[in-house]
Design an enzyme around this catalytic site. Sequence first.
Site, PDB file in Angstrom:
ATOM      1  N   ASP A   1      90.941  92.360  70.789  1.00 53.95           N
ATOM      2  CA  ASP A   1      90.414  92.736  72.354  1.00 53.95           C
ATOM      3  C   ASP A   1      89.608  91.635  72.683  1.00 53.95           C
ATOM      4  O   ASP A   1      88.223  92.177  73.287  1.00 53.95           O
ATOM      5  CB  ASP A   1      90.389  93.870  72.539  1.00 53.95           C
ATOM      6  CG  ASP A   1      90.460  94.102  73.931  1.00 53.95           C
ATOM      7  OD1 ASP A   1      90.740  93.377  75.105  1.00 53.95           O
ATOM      8  OD2 ASP A   1      88.985  95.399  74.185  1.00 53.95           O
TER       9      ASP A   1
ATOM     10  N   ASP B   1     101.052  92.057  68.539  1.00 54.50           N
ATOM     11  CA  ASP B   1     101.656  92.280  69.655  1.00 54.50           C
ATOM     12  C   ASP B   1     101.813  92.434  70.261  1.00 54.50           C
ATOM     13  O   ASP B   1     101.917  91.071  71.001  1.00 54.50           O
ATOM     14  CB  ASP B   1      99.496  92.287  70.069  1.00 54.50           C
ATOM     15  CG  ASP B   1      99.439  93.610  71.429  1.00 54.50           C
ATOM     16  OD1 ASP B   1     101.047  94.246  71.772  1.00 54.50           O
ATOM     17  OD2 ASP B   1      98.683  93.242  72.407  1.00 54.50           O
TER      18      ASP B   1
END
Length: 460
Positions: free
Chosen positions: A220, A364
Amino acid sequence: MDETEELEEANLVRTTEDAVGWLIEMTGCSAQHAKIALSRTSGDISDALDVLPTVQSERLSTEQEVRRLIELADANSSSSTGHYEPSGHKKSSSMKDVIEIPDSDEEMDRDVTEIKNGVISGNNDVMEQNVDVIRVDGKPESAVSRISKKLGVSEDRAKAALKMTGNDEKSAVDIISRQLRKRKRSDEPVITDSKTSEVGPASNLASKPWELVLLSWNIDGLCERGISERFSAVISEIKTINPHVVMLQEVVEEHVERIRSTLGKSYDVTLGDRSSSYFNVILVTRKVGSLKILDKNVKKFPNSIMGRHLVQVVCELFGRQFKFYTSHLESMKDHSAERIKQLDKVLDYMLKETRPGVSIFAGDMNVRDFEISRIKNIQNFEDVWECTGRDPTARYTWDTTANSNTGAPYKCKLRFDRIYLRKTTECKPTKLELVGKTKLCSCDMFPSDHWGLLARFAVK
């Protein structure tokens, strides 16, 4: 055109360039300055160009100089990404001939201390020279050749030892011999046998099962809140777990220097497409002592509107070949069609890879369960979560009911992050768990809005 061929080569990595020669050719710097610049940037030639002016202008202290010379001379492993080949430049050596792994900090500290305290004899005035060139006059020139042949080490290492010992050949032989003896005793790694929990040197593992540990994590980097504290927690987690392979997604530029400075000695670092504002990274351990990087590739998805790409590292660990892949596939439900195409292309690319060995894709993927049924080659791969028993505590990697980082007002649980193993008898997933679930007091956030995936594999 085949769908896999649509993946565009980013050409960010070259693993067989003579980086020192390239820097000399392009800048006119000395070989020593080139080596120091490369060592400070983990072999990234574009970053080395940036730090060269600083390297050329500074005068290192005796202790710093000795440390740098040991690091340059005692190394034996290649470094990672960002090597570019000039037109017409002949490839003459691999990066492992240029940037190598130094001995332990303890050994460097001991050698430096002994030199400073006069335990190792010789004319220490030699060390007062500027670091750009190792000047060895008269006898030491022939001593370089004798030491190199006697001990089977490179001439660069022999020169560095002579430099350290004030051109005292006997002391130079002693210091290199001691380092070689230490490596023979302790540098061969020990790793836990995945079945018996016995330990043994890496050289004995070619015929024994052992445990491969892999961490995949979207960290992130696009969220600026608490970014420094959160990334410190990520690094701490990596150091605590000490996995063989780390795959990171959503890495940003400010992370790069910290990755290199905190993990660069322990891991070979491969960066993804840095023309994007965020990218993927693969780290492969150097500590096992038998790492050999065979190939690296960065491939862009041509139809991505989010700068998404695939990173591939082909390497040998303990004599076994592995192909590691990571990506951050197109986000959001509106981009389902492009995401499915990207996953199709990755799996197809993996299936068309003809080199032997174990193939693992982690990252991801942003996929929803209903999308998986539309993936053409999924039957040729094992979903690590499924084949390790579908543990409900390791299922959801993006969970707004437990992770408050996004501040989302809605409750949502999704298995965005996944690991796929190309079906093989050489490797079997044994365990999967989530990491990064401790909230940080310093910023009242978790390390990321995603939990990390920690997988273990029994390798035969």
